[in-house]
Design a protein around this motif. Structure first.
Motif, PDB file in Angstrom:
ATOM      1  N   HIS A  17      26.334  46.603  45.129  1.00 57.83           N
ATOM      2  CA  HIS A  17      27.445  45.656  45.153  1.00 57.83           C
ATOM      3  C   HIS A  17      28.310  45.910  43.924  1.00 57.83           C
ATOM      4  O   HIS A  17      27.847  45.762  42.797  1.00 57.83           O
ATOM      5  CB  HIS A  17      26.914  44.225  45.151  1.00 57.83           C
ATOM      6  CG  HIS A  17      27.987  43.194  45.214  1.00 57.83           C
ATOM      7  ND1 HIS A  17      28.717  42.965  46.362  1.00 57.83           N
ATOM      8  CD2 HIS A  17      28.463  42.350  44.283  1.00 57.83           C
ATOM      9  CE1 HIS A  17      29.597  42.011  46.123  1.00 57.83           C
ATOM     10  NE2 HIS A  17      29.459  41.628  44.867  1.00 57.83           N
ATOM     11  N   LEU A  18      29.537  46.327  44.145  1.00 56.30           N
ATOM     12  CA  LEU A  18      30.465  46.622  43.052  1.00 56.30           C
ATOM     13  C   LEU A  18      31.733  45.803  43.219  1.00 56.30           C
ATOM     14  O   LEU A  18      32.704  46.250  43.820  1.00 56.30           O
ATOM     15  CB  LEU A  18      30.825  48.119  43.041  1.00 56.30           C
ATOM     16  CG  LEU A  18      29.669  49.084  42.851  1.00 56.30           C
ATOM     17  CD1 LEU A  18      30.129  50.512  43.078  1.00 56.30           C
ATOM     18  CD2 LEU A  18      29.068  48.927  41.479  1.00 56.30           C
ATOM     19  N   PRO A  19      31.751  44.582  42.701  1.00 60.34           N
ATOM     20  CA  PRO A  19      32.963  43.765  42.842  1.00 60.34           C
ATOM     21  C   PRO A  19      34.082  44.281  41.928  1.00 60.34           C
ATOM     22  O   PRO A  19      33.868  44.580  40.763  1.00 60.34           O
ATOM     23  CB  PRO A  19      32.502  42.372  42.423  1.00 60.34           C
ATOM     24  CG  PRO A  19      31.341  42.618  41.520  1.00 60.34           C
ATOM     25  CD  PRO A  19      30.690  43.903  41.991  1.00 60.34           C
ATOM     26  N   TYR A  20      35.276  44.420  42.501  1.00 58.46           N
ATOM     27  CA  TYR A  20      36.435  44.812  41.714  1.00 58.46           C
ATOM     28  C   TYR A  20      37.703  44.399  42.443  1.00 58.46           C
ATOM     29  O   TYR A  20      37.699  44.163  43.645  1.00 58.46           O
ATOM     30  CB  TYR A  20      36.442  46.316  41.426  1.00 58.46           C
ATOM     31  CG  TYR A  20      36.433  47.189  42.654  1.00 58.46           C
ATOM     32  CD1 TYR A  20      37.618  47.628  43.227  1.00 58.46           C
ATOM     33  CD2 TYR A  20      35.234  47.580  43.236  1.00 58.46           C
ATOM     34  CE1 TYR A  20      37.608  48.416  44.354  1.00 58.46           C
ATOM     35  CE2 TYR A  20      35.218  48.377  44.366  1.00 58.46           C
ATOM     36  CZ  TYR A  20      36.406  48.799  44.914  1.00 58.46           C
ATOM     37  OH  TYR A  20      36.397  49.591  46.033  1.00 58.46           O
ATOM     38  N   ASP A  21      38.778  44.299  41.714  1.00 56.08           N
ATOM     39  CA  ASP A  21      40.084  43.972  42.266  1.00 56.08           C
ATOM     40  C   ASP A  21      41.022  45.129  41.997  1.00 56.08           C
ATOM     41  O   ASP A  21      41.035  45.684  40.901  1.00 56.08           O
ATOM     42  CB  ASP A  21      40.660  42.704  41.618  1.00 56.08           C
ATOM     43  CG  ASP A  21      39.868  41.469  41.968  1.00 56.08           C
ATOM     44  OD1 ASP A  21      39.511  41.322  43.148  1.00 56.08           O
ATOM     45  OD2 ASP A  21      39.604  40.663  41.065  1.00 56.08           O
ATOM     46  N   LEU A  22      41.808  45.474  42.990  1.00 58.76           N
ATOM     47  CA  LEU A  22      42.800  46.538  42.841  1.00 58.76           C
ATOM     48  C   LEU A  22      44.185  45.974  43.130  1.00 58.76           C
ATOM     49  O   LEU A  22      44.371  45.261  44.106  1.00 58.76           O
ATOM     50  CB  LEU A  22      42.523  47.679  43.819  1.00 58.76           C
ATOM     51  CG  LEU A  22      41.242  48.462  43.620  1.00 58.76           C
ATOM     52  CD1 LEU A  22      41.071  49.466  44.758  1.00 58.76           C
ATOM     53  CD2 LEU A  22      41.262  49.184  42.293  1.00 58.76           C
ATOM     54  N   ALA A  23      45.130  46.322  42.299  1.00 57.17           N
ATOM     55  CA  ALA A  23      46.514  45.957  42.569  1.00 57.17           C
ATOM     56  C   ALA A  23      47.071  46.958  43.580  1.00 57.17           C
ATOM     57  O   ALA A  23      46.758  48.143  43.510  1.00 57.17           O
ATOM     58  CB  ALA A  23      47.330  45.999  41.281  1.00 57.17           C
ATOM     59  N   PRO A  24      47.864  46.502  44.534  1.00 55.43           N
ATOM     60  CA  PRO A  24      48.370  47.437  45.548  1.00 55.43           C
ATOM     61  C   PRO A  24      49.339  48.479  44.996  1.00 55.43           C
ATOM     62  O   PRO A  24      49.530  49.523  45.605  1.00 55.43           O
ATOM     63  CB  PRO A  24      49.049  46.532  46.565  1.00 55.43           C
ATOM     64  CG  PRO A  24      49.264  45.238  45.882  1.00 55.43           C
ATOM     65  CD  PRO A  24      48.263  45.144  44.781  1.00 55.43           C
ATOM     66  N   GLY A  25      49.962  48.215  43.844  1.00 52.27           N
ATOM     67  CA  GLY A  25      50.870  49.196  43.244  1.00 52.27           C
ATOM     68  C   GLY A  25      51.954  49.643  44.200  1.00 52.27           C
ATOM     69  O   GLY A  25      52.571  48.836  44.883  1.00 52.27           O
ATOM     70  N   TRP A  26      52.166  50.952  44.279  1.00 50.31           N
ATOM     71  CA  TRP A  26      53.250  51.476  45.125  1.00 50.31           C
ATOM     72  C   TRP A  26      52.974  51.230  46.611  1.00 50.31           C
ATOM     73  O   TRP A  26      53.890  51.300  47.430  1.00 50.31           O
ATOM     74  CB  TRP A  26      53.488  52.961  44.850  1.00 50.31           C
ATOM     75  CG  TRP A  26      52.480  53.877  45.454  1.00 50.31           C
ATOM     76  CD1 TRP A  26      51.275  54.236  44.926  1.00 50.31           C
ATOM     77  CD2 TRP A  26      52.566  54.545  46.717  1.00 50.31           C
ATOM     78  NE1 TRP A  26      50.617  55.074  45.784  1.00 50.31           N
ATOM     79  CE2 TRP A  26      51.387  55.292  46.895  1.00 50.31           C
ATOM     80  CE3 TRP A  26      53.528  54.585  47.711  1.00 50.31           C
ATOM     81  CZ2 TRP A  26      51.144  56.065  48.018  1.00 50.31           C
ATOM     82  CZ3 TRP A  26      53.287  55.357  48.842  1.00 50.31           C
ATOM     83  CH2 TRP A  26      52.117  56.086  48.984  1.00 50.31           C
ATOM     84  N   LEU A  27      51.725  50.904  46.985  1.00 53.29           N
ATOM     85  CA  LEU A  27      51.384  50.629  48.377  1.00 53.29           C
ATOM     86  C   LEU A  27      51.665  49.185  48.792  1.00 53.29           C
ATOM     87  O   LEU A  27      51.356  48.795  49.922  1.00 53.29           O
ATOM     88  CB  LEU A  27      49.897  50.927  48.623  1.00 53.29           C
ATOM     89  CG  LEU A  27      49.528  52.394  48.745  1.00 53.29           C
ATOM     90  CD1 LEU A  27      48.011  52.550  48.774  1.00 53.29           C
ATOM     91  CD2 LEU A  27      50.147  53.013  49.972  1.00 53.29           C
TER      92      LEU A  27
END
Length: 122
Positions: free
Chosen positions: A6-16
């Motif tokens: 289990h690897l919780p993380y948040d990613l910003a969508p950026g250019w996507l």
């Protein structure tokens, strides 16, 4: 041997961001190469011609079903959205086993996802 990771993380969508917002709303937003005009869904920054994505294209949201499979985690389909030159894998929601056409559905849940269903509206 079974291992759960289990690897919780948040990613910003950026250019996507336009693509991710489209998935949440049930719209197909693809990238268009500034050099050759190739439309890619899912979007890609670099084109096979060496150019870069410089524009966004909203596709009609319908697709050809190239293949479909079912597994332990559900049904999936390889689809090419109308107007795009590339294919991708989508979650197949209520898509009949021998369907040749599908339509993009709005993603449900917390994360955006590519989900397709029968082309005809219920």
């Amino acid at each position: 041997m079974r291992l759960d990771l289990h690897l919780p993380y948040d990613l910003a969508p950026g250019w996507l961001a336009p693509h991710v917002d489209g998935l949440r709303e049930g719209r197909a937003v693809a990238s268009r190469c500034g050099a050759c005009g190739l439309v890619s869904f899912p979007p890609r920054r670099a084109c096979t011609c060496g150019g870069r994505a410089e524009d966004w294209a909203t596709l009609p949201g319908t697709a050809a079903v190239l293949a479909r499979t079912e597994g332990r985690d559900g049904a999936f389909a390889l689809v090419r959205l109308d107007g795009a030159a590339t294919a991708c894998v989508a979650v197949a929601h209520d898509l009949p086993p021998h369907a040749k056409r599908a339509r993009l559905l709005a993603a449900t849940g917390e994360r955006p996802a590519l989900v397709v269903g029968p082309e005809e509206a219920p």
